[in-house]
Scaffold this motif. Structure first.
Motif, PDB file in Angstrom:
ATOM      1  N   ALA A  14       0.827  -1.209   0.000  1.00  0.00           N
ATOM      2  CA  ALA A  14       0.000   0.000   0.000  1.00  0.00           C
ATOM      3  C   ALA A  14       0.863   1.263   0.000  1.00  0.00           C
ATOM      4  N   ILE A  15       1.856   1.309   0.866  1.00  0.00           N
ATOM      5  CA  ILE A  15       2.749   2.472   0.951  1.00  0.00           C
ATOM      6  C   ILE A  15       3.514   2.655  -0.366  1.00  0.00           C
ATOM      7  N   THR A  16       3.995   1.561  -0.929  1.00  0.00           N
ATOM      8  CA  THR A  16       4.748   1.624  -2.183  1.00  0.00           C
ATOM      9  C   THR A  16       3.871   2.150  -3.314  1.00  0.00           C
ATOM     10  N   ARG A  17       2.633   1.695  -3.387  1.00  0.00           N
ATOM     11  CA  ARG A  17       1.738   2.153  -4.462  1.00  0.00           C
ATOM     12  C   ARG A  17       1.431   3.645  -4.339  1.00  0.00           C
ATOM     13  N   VAL A  18       1.213   4.119  -3.135  1.00  0.00           N
ATOM     14  CA  VAL A  18       0.954   5.549  -2.931  1.00  0.00           C
ATOM     15  C   VAL A  18       2.180   6.355  -3.349  1.00  0.00           C
ATOM     16  N   MET A  19       3.356   5.916  -2.913  1.00  0.00           N
ATOM     17  CA  MET A  19       4.577   6.631  -3.249  1.00  0.00           C
ATOM     18  C   MET A  19       4.818   6.623  -4.761  1.00  0.00           C
ATOM     19  N   GLU A  20       4.623   5.499  -5.407  1.00  0.00           N
ATOM     20  CA  GLU A  20       4.804   5.419  -6.861  1.00  0.00           C
ATOM     21  C   GLU A  20       3.823   6.332  -7.591  1.00  0.00           C
ATOM     22  N   SER A  21       2.598   6.401  -7.112  1.00  0.00           N
ATOM     23  CA  SER A  21       1.592   7.264  -7.733  1.00  0.00           C
ATOM     24  C   SER A  21       1.988   8.735  -7.603  1.00  0.00           C
ATOM     25  N   GLN A  22       2.397   9.141  -6.422  1.00  0.00           N
ATOM     26  CA  GLN A  22       2.792  10.532  -6.208  1.00  0.00           C
ATOM     27  C   GLN A  22       4.037  10.880  -7.025  1.00  0.00           C
ATOM     28  N   PHE A  23       5.004   9.985  -7.044  1.00  0.00           N
ATOM     29  CA  PHE A  23       6.220  10.248  -7.802  1.00  0.00           C
ATOM     30  C   PHE A  23       5.905  10.338  -9.295  1.00  0.00           C
ATOM     31  N   SER A  24       5.030   9.486  -9.770  1.00  0.00           N
ATOM     32  CA  SER A  24       4.632   9.510 -11.181  1.00  0.00           C
ATOM     33  C   SER A  24       3.986  10.848 -11.544  1.00  0.00           C
ATOM     34  N   GLN A  25       3.161  11.388 -10.655  1.00  0.00           N
ATOM     35  CA  GLN A  25       2.525  12.684 -10.899  1.00  0.00           C
ATOM     36  C   GLN A  25       3.574  13.791 -10.989  1.00  0.00           C
ATOM     37  N   ILE A  26       4.552  13.754 -10.116  1.00  0.00           N
ATOM     38  CA  ILE A  26       5.619  14.759 -10.139  1.00  0.00           C
ATOM     39  C   ILE A  26       6.419  14.638 -11.432  1.00  0.00           C
ATOM     40  N   VAL A  27       6.784  13.419 -11.801  1.00  0.00           N
ATOM     41  CA  VAL A  27       7.572  13.193 -13.013  1.00  0.00           C
ATOM     42  C   VAL A  27       6.812  13.681 -14.245  1.00  0.00           C
ATOM     43  N   LYS A  28       5.537  13.335 -14.346  1.00  0.00           N
ATOM     44  CA  LYS A  28       4.737  13.766 -15.504  1.00  0.00           C
ATOM     45  C   LYS A  28       4.650  15.287 -15.588  1.00  0.00           C
ATOM     46  N   GLY A  29       4.420  15.935 -14.464  1.00  0.00           N
ATOM     47  CA  GLY A  29       4.317  17.388 -14.444  1.00  0.00           C
ATOM     48  C   GLY A  29       5.612  18.080 -14.836  1.00  0.00           C
ATOM     49  N   VAL A  30       6.724  17.616 -14.275  1.00  0.00           N
ATOM     50  CA  VAL A  30       8.023  18.212 -14.593  1.00  0.00           C
ATOM     51  C   VAL A  30       8.368  17.951 -16.058  1.00  0.00           C
ATOM     52  N   ALA A  31       8.114  16.727 -16.533  1.00  0.00           N
ATOM     53  CA  ALA A  31       8.416  16.395 -17.933  1.00  0.00           C
ATOM     54  C   ALA A  31       7.645  17.293 -18.887  1.00  0.00           C
ATOM     55  N   ALA A  32       6.366  17.468 -18.638  1.00  0.00           N
ATOM     56  CA  ALA A  32       5.544  18.299 -19.525  1.00  0.00           C
ATOM     57  C   ALA A  32       5.989  19.762 -19.476  1.00  0.00           C
ATOM     58  N   SER A  33       6.248  20.270 -18.294  1.00  0.00           N
ATOM     59  CA  SER A  33       6.628  21.676 -18.137  1.00  0.00           C
ATOM     60  C   SER A  33       8.001  21.997 -18.703  1.00  0.00           C
ATOM     61  N   ARG A  34       8.910  21.053 -18.645  1.00  0.00           N
ATOM     62  CA  ARG A  34      10.280  21.306 -19.077  1.00  0.00           C
ATOM     63  C   ARG A  34      10.580  20.665 -20.433  1.00  0.00           C
ATOM     64  N   LYS A  35       9.545  20.171 -21.083  1.00  0.00           N
ATOM     65  CA  LYS A  35       9.678  19.565 -22.420  1.00  0.00           C
ATOM     66  C   LYS A  35      10.734  18.453 -22.440  1.00  0.00           C
ATOM     67  N   LEU A  36      10.618  17.565 -21.470  1.00  0.00           N
ATOM     68  CA  LEU A  36      11.474  16.392 -21.364  1.00  0.00           C
ATOM     69  C   LEU A  36      10.584  15.156 -21.396  1.00  0.00           C
ATOM     70  N   THR A  37      11.169  14.011 -21.652  1.00  0.00           N
ATOM     71  CA  THR A  37      10.403  12.777 -21.543  1.00  0.00           C
ATOM     72  C   THR A  37      10.376  12.360 -20.069  1.00  0.00           C
ATOM     73  N   GLU A  38       9.437  11.511 -19.739  1.00  0.00           N
ATOM     74  CA  GLU A  38       9.375  11.019 -18.361  1.00  0.00           C
ATOM     75  C   GLU A  38      10.626  10.215 -18.020  1.00  0.00           C
ATOM     76  N   ASP A  39      11.140   9.475 -18.978  1.00  0.00           N
ATOM     77  CA  ASP A  39      12.379   8.720 -18.745  1.00  0.00           C
ATOM     78  C   ASP A  39      13.550   9.651 -18.460  1.00  0.00           C
ATOM     79  N   GLN A  40      13.599  10.784 -19.164  1.00  0.00           N
ATOM     80  CA  GLN A  40      14.670  11.753 -18.910  1.00  0.00           C
ATOM     81  C   GLN A  40      14.560  12.317 -17.493  1.00  0.00           C
ATOM     82  N   VAL A  41      13.345  12.620 -17.055  1.00  0.00           N
ATOM     83  CA  VAL A  41      13.156  13.164 -15.704  1.00  0.00           C
ATOM     84  C   VAL A  41      13.537  12.119 -14.663  1.00  0.00           C
TER      85      VAL A  41
END
Length: 160
Positions: free
Chosen positions: A115-142
């Motif tokens: 449960a803790i791992t899934r919550v953390m992965e979900s939150q981290f994924s949201q941060i990665v997607k947001g930073v990638a979109a804003s900085r014109k990078l791929t999620e893998d690059q972030v």
């Protein structure tokens, strides 16, 4: 122009403010952020995630970016309760309702860890997607950049 820094706020609150900034920008208005540092000697994930909603981000030349991923910690107090002669009597509905485990266990049980791992992965994924979109990078690059962090202000990740 807004000053962005560390604050004891939850990711949901950061997301709300970030969404408001994005809406402000969508209305054709410029948004500029500045910071002395993003997580000096600690995590700067939330503050940098918020800053990436702005058109331009200025960071003091001596600043740094603690964009290093997420960490979750769970205190387990069962050992302390045993030393005090206290026996927790807490009933639980299901194995994923895990609040009680900090009182009844000495370490993570598999459902609690999941449960803790899934919550953390979900939150981290949201941060990665947001930073990638804003900085014109791929999620893998972030994700790769997170693995390299922390950074000094002159890194490409910091540039708008």
């Amino acid at each position: 122009m807004a000053r962005v820094g560390q604050a004891p706020v939850k990711l949901a609150q950061v997301q709300e403010v970030r969404d408001a900034i994005m809406a402000f920008r969508a209305a054709g208005k410029p948004a500029i952020a500045y910071a002395e540092t993003f997580g000096e000697a600690g995590p700067g994930n939330s503050s940098y995630y918020l800053a990436t909603a702005f058109d331009t981000v200025y960071l003091q030349p001596s600043g740094d970016l603690g964009f290093t991923g997420l960490l979750y910690e769970q205190p387990f107090v069962r050992g302390t309760l045993d030393k005090l002669g206290l026996i927790p009597r807490i009933d639980g509905r299901k194995e994923y309702k895990s609040f009680r485990y900090m009182l009844t266990e000495r370490k993570y049980l598999p459902p609690h860890r999941e449960a803790i791992t899934r919550v953390m992965e979900s939150q981290f994924s949201q941060i990665v997607k947001g930073v990638a979109a804003s900085r014109k990078l791929t999620e893998d690059q972030v994700r790769s950049l997170v693995n390299e962090g922390p950074f000094l202000a002159n890194r490409p990740l910091m540039r708008s």
